[in-house]
Design an enzyme around this catalytic site. Structure first.
Site, PDB file in Angstrom:
ATOM      1  N   GLU A 159       0.951  -0.895   0.096  1.00 42.27           N
ATOM      2  CA  GLU A 159       0.025   0.019   0.062  1.00 42.27           C
ATOM      3  C   GLU A 159       0.831   2.121  -0.697  1.00 42.27           C
ATOM      4  O   GLU A 159       2.047   1.195   1.285  1.00 42.27           O
ATOM      5  CB  GLU A 159      -0.897   0.241   1.531  1.00 42.27           C
ATOM      6  CG  GLU A 159      -2.166  -1.147   1.212  1.00 42.27           C
ATOM      7  CD  GLU A 159      -2.419  -1.097   2.756  1.00 42.27           C
ATOM      8  OE1 GLU A 159      -3.459  -0.120   2.964  1.00 42.27           O
ATOM      9  OE2 GLU A 159      -2.468  -1.599   3.797  1.00 42.27           O
ATOM     10  N   ARG A 162       4.805 -13.847   9.330  1.00 39.47           N
ATOM     11  CA  ARG A 162       5.346 -12.104   9.550  1.00 39.47           C
ATOM     12  C   ARG A 162       6.613 -12.258  10.559  1.00 39.47           C
ATOM     13  O   ARG A 162       7.040 -13.177  11.096  1.00 39.47           O
ATOM     14  CB  ARG A 162       4.179 -11.590  10.639  1.00 39.47           C
ATOM     15  CG  ARG A 162       3.020 -11.219   9.529  1.00 39.47           C
ATOM     16  CD  ARG A 162       2.454  -9.748  10.332  1.00 39.47           C
ATOM     17  NE  ARG A 162       2.733  -8.864  10.658  1.00 39.47           N
ATOM     18  CZ  ARG A 162       3.003  -8.095  10.183  1.00 39.47           C
ATOM     19  NH1 ARG A 162       1.710  -7.116   9.894  1.00 39.47           N
ATOM     20  NH2 ARG A 162       3.166  -6.185  11.165  1.00 39.47           N
ATOM     21  N   LYS A 218       1.953   1.608  10.673  1.00 38.26           N
ATOM     22  CA  LYS A 218       2.543   3.521  10.079  1.00 38.26           C
ATOM     23  C   LYS A 218       2.270   4.611  11.227  1.00 38.26           C
ATOM     24  O   LYS A 218       3.115   5.842  11.679  1.00 38.26           O
ATOM     25  CB  LYS A 218       2.012   3.413   8.991  1.00 38.26           C
ATOM     26  CG  LYS A 218       2.703   2.525   7.368  1.00 38.26           C
ATOM     27  CD  LYS A 218       0.879   2.463   6.698  1.00 38.26           C
ATOM     28  CE  LYS A 218       2.076   1.112   5.797  1.00 38.26           C
ATOM     29  NZ  LYS A 218       1.064   0.445   5.020  1.00 38.26           N
TER      30      LYS A 218
END
Length: 770
Positions: A266, A481, A491
């Site tokens: 993204e 992950r 973020k």
């Protein structure tokens, strides 16, 4: 009843009870046994029972159970070898009806191997290896004979072949002697270099680089047990429709059987260390299997997207050593996605809903009262959404399915009155990840859609949507992950750190974003090697930062040329300097390998050493400079001895007067220290961990929140450091090992007359760190 049924086919009571605990397996096995008993009678022999159990346990698609049990009951499938071939056949041919003749050929149904055929095959194999058998006798690998004979007679009984091999070997060699019974002496194995230390030259885009072989080996197709291109239907859980095989055939015609992956970030933030694993996995898997990888920006949320993120993401992918096959955007496909949304509505698989966002949040939201609204009505309302007749949050387009985590009817489109950086004001509706991702994968003919484990709950919607529209359906694979301790990568939280002034920006070297790691001086090879050591695991991995630092040291030790710098300078005047002007000293760039060249540094009457390398009184164990205790100067070929200590009015030592003696005539000193002469002034930034606790986001560990856990000593700036003049032409991101101090990288803040260096890592791991 079930327990007796299972023990009646030869299972032990313990195995029967274990089977009963597995509801799906016990239901299949019960059906299989009852079907076989109706054909063969209530008493089933153990061999038949074993075949029935293996069928129930290994069959992926239960619809073929009756078909396979029929062959077992008719004594047409008699061995586990035949059963394995049968299971593989039905897995590879998901469409009904099966070609019975082709199936029977593939499984050896009706094939009868005579004792004469077995005898002839074994005789031929033994004749081929006769010389080695006579030389090695019973130390010869008899399994080789078995294997070659079975290759000739695939459906022959293994025990019969073994008996024939034993008989013919005995006939050739006679009974075993004492020498035959002695153990074969072991041959010393050659020392194997650990995989992570094997470097292999790779030529890509005209450049030669080095890559950790172990990463490529981990990503080979066979190692990961991934399906081959075009064999998507062999993946467990893949949904096969009447159109699947035709679509896969078209897919192979387009790709030529090439592996295709994609990295879909993204563009609303900077990539971090966790993304490095995703980049290595996606680009690395394609590269290791001769395929290609797309860089596709998931730009479906224009509110948070900025051009700087697009640029930084691509820079980081290329910095890690990967070149995208193509750079694409989800927005490239907005027209096609919209047309498919209309098609989904027409097929009765999507509807316009007016429930508020708050109403459909959570795991058990109330069902939508608009779920069964007429197709024509949803088409008109969806057109109104596109024309901007609904406000944000007033209407969504939802898909009719239940996801693996129980979430019902995920949203496909929502209203957002925000201009898009690429499409401008053309759209005021934007597709969601759940709708966009699988369809973009389909458009780009991705073969392996690799994502982290939290997307596992979306796998069902991924398959459902492609099949609902009758388009090519890729396969989604999930992996664990990669997280690091002592940091945050969210973020939102990094933005808070920037806003509060805790860090300067996304590339502050105390963060673990990729831009921050590059600025601090971490080589891309070190990050890739770190990902390789973590491994291509399904489980989530949370690693200590010192493991990444160790990878950096390994690479920098080979890449970073040596230089000398002094952080806390102490002036030293050599009163008997042996020349009227400065001398030139040759310093090896890599002392362990002088073939890699030298650089020159001036050696003048005035030099500077570290303040900590001098003491007025030498304690026991102190080996550096002190009155009466000389030291050698690295690379200079001289030993210096203190003659006079000069102090300021406060009593602080500000200068030393010393004499020098050539090393080859002086007594060998206890230590050699680094120094600079005619140096360049520079600023040095020394970094420690940004957070005090391992898990700054864990309320039980840090009750006050991550902003309360900041380390006040995470950055120390040395404003008046000195570095030798050999680095004067260095550019941002050039790397050096400052002797005895650590590995350093030139910071982009450097300007004419004032260089700035970031310490990447110390020379050794600090054992005092947690």
């Amino acid at each position: 009843e079930a327990l007796g049924l299972f023990t009646g086919i030869g299972l032990s009571e313990a195995k029967a009870r274990e089977t009963l605990r597995n509801g799906a397996l016990s239901a299949l096995l019960r059906r299989a046994v009852l079907q076989a008993r109706s054909a063969l009678g209530p008493a089933l022999d153990k061999a038949t029972g074993t075949l029935l159990y293996n069928t129930a346990a290994r069959l992926k698609d239960p619809k073929h159970l009756g078909f396979l049990v029929g062959y077992i009951a008719r004594r047409e499938i008699l061995t586990d070898l035949q059963l394995s071939a049968a299971l593989e056949y039905v897995r590879s041919h998901p469409l009904e009806p099966l070609d019975v003749a082709d199936f029977e050929r593939a499984c050896g149904v009706g094939v009868c191997i005579t004792p004469e055929q077995i005898e002839e095959a074994v005789e031929a194999v033994i004749s081929k290896h006769r010389a080695e058998l006579l030389a090695e006798r019973y130390h010869f690998n008899m399994g080789l004979l078995m294997g070659e004979a079975r290759n000739q007679l695939r459906w022959a009984d293994g025990k019969t072949i073994k008996n024939e091999v034993d008989l013919q070997v005995l006939h050739l060699l006679g009974p075993k002697t004492e020498a035959d019974l002695e153990k074969k002496p072991k041959v010393a194995k050659a020392r194997v270099v650990p995989a992570e230390k094997q470097k292999v030259a790779v030529v890509e885009n005209g450049d030669v680089g080095t890559e950790t072989q172990s990463l490529l080996e981990q990503l080979r197709g066979e190692a990961l047990k991934f399906h081959k291109p075009g064999e998507n239907y062999k993946t467990e859980g893949y949904v096969v429709t009447p159109n699947t095989m035709a679509l896969l055939k078209q897919h192979l015609a387009i790709t030529g059987g090439q592996v295709r992956t994609r990295f879909p970030p993204e563009p609303n933030g900077i990539l971090h260390i966790g993304h490095a694993k995703a980049i290595n996995f996606n680009f690395g898997y394609a590269k290791a299997n001769g395929g290609v990888c797309f860089l596709r920006y998931d730009d479906t949320n224009p509110e948070k997207e900025e051009e700087k993120y697009f640029t930084a993401i691509r820079e980081m992918v290329e910095w890690l050593g990967y070149q995208p096959y193509a750079v694409t955007h989800a927005s490239d496909y907005f027209d096609q996605l919209y047309n498919w949304a209309l098609e989904l509505i027409c097929r009765g698989q999507a509807y316009v809903c007016h429930q508020k966002v708050e109403e459909i949040k959570g795991h058990n939201p109330p069902p939508s009262p608009w779920r069964d609204r007429p197709v024509e009505e949803s088409l008109l309302l969806f057109e109104d959404m596109r024309k901007g007749k609904f406000g944000e949050g007033e209407a969504t387009l939802r898909m009719k399915l239940v996801m693996e985590d129980g979430k019902m009817d995920p949203v496909a489109y929502r209203v957002k009155f925000t201009p898009h950086h690429r499409t401008g004001d053309k759209w005021c509706i934007y597709p969601t990840y759940d709708y966009t991702h699988c369809l973009c994968d389909s458009i780009e003919h991705i073969t392996h859609s690799l994502c982290t484990k939290e997307f596992q709950a979306r796998r069902s919607s991924y398959f459902w949507l492609c099949n609902a529209l009758d388009v090519y359906c890729p396969v989604q694979w999930e992996y664990g992950r990669l997280n690091l301790l002592y940091t945050v990568v969210s973020k939102r939280k990094i933005i808070r750190l920037v806003e509060t002034g805790a860090v300067r920006d996304w590339d502050d070297p105390r963060l673990f974003t990729l831009t921050a790691l590059r600025r601090r001086g971490f080589p891309p090879e070190a990050i890739n090697n770190f990902c390789a050591r973590v491994g291509v695991t399904v489980a989530q991995a949370t690693m200590e930062p010192h493991l990444l630092e160790a990878c950096a040291r390994e690479v920098l030790n080979e890449q970073a040329p040596r230089a000398m710098a002094v952080l806390e300078p102490l002036k030293v005047t050599i009163t008997n300097f042996p020349a009227p002007k400065a001398l030139e000293v040759l310093v090896p760039n890599f002392p362990a390998d002088e073939s890699r060249g030298f650089h020159k540094v001036p050696f003048h009457q005035t030099i500077y050493i570290e303040e900590t390398d001098f003491r007025e009184e030498a304690d026991k164990g102190y080996k550096r400079l002190a009155p009466g205790q000389p030291v050698g100067l690295r690379h200079a070929g001289y030993v210096i001895t203190v003659q006079n200590v000069i102090k300021d009015v406060s009593g602080r030592v500000i200068e030393l007067e010393v004499t020098c003696t050539k090393s080859d005539v002086a007594e060998k000193p206890k230590a050699f220290i680094h120094w600079v002469s005619v140096p360049l002034a520079c600023e040095v930034r020394l970094y420690e961990r940004l957070f005090l606790h391992k898990n700054p986001e864990d309320p039980s560990e840090v009750p006050g929140g991550f902003l309360s856990d900041l380390n006040p000593d995470s950055l120390r700036v040395v404003h008046n450091a000195l570095v030798d003049s050999s680095v004067h032409s260095a550019r941002p991101f050039d790397k050096f090992q400052f002797e005895r101090l650590g590995f350093f990288s030139v910071d982009p803040d450097s300007e004419e007359g004032k260089m700035v260096f970031n310490r990447t890592v110390t020379l050794k791991e600090d054992p005092g760190k947690a």
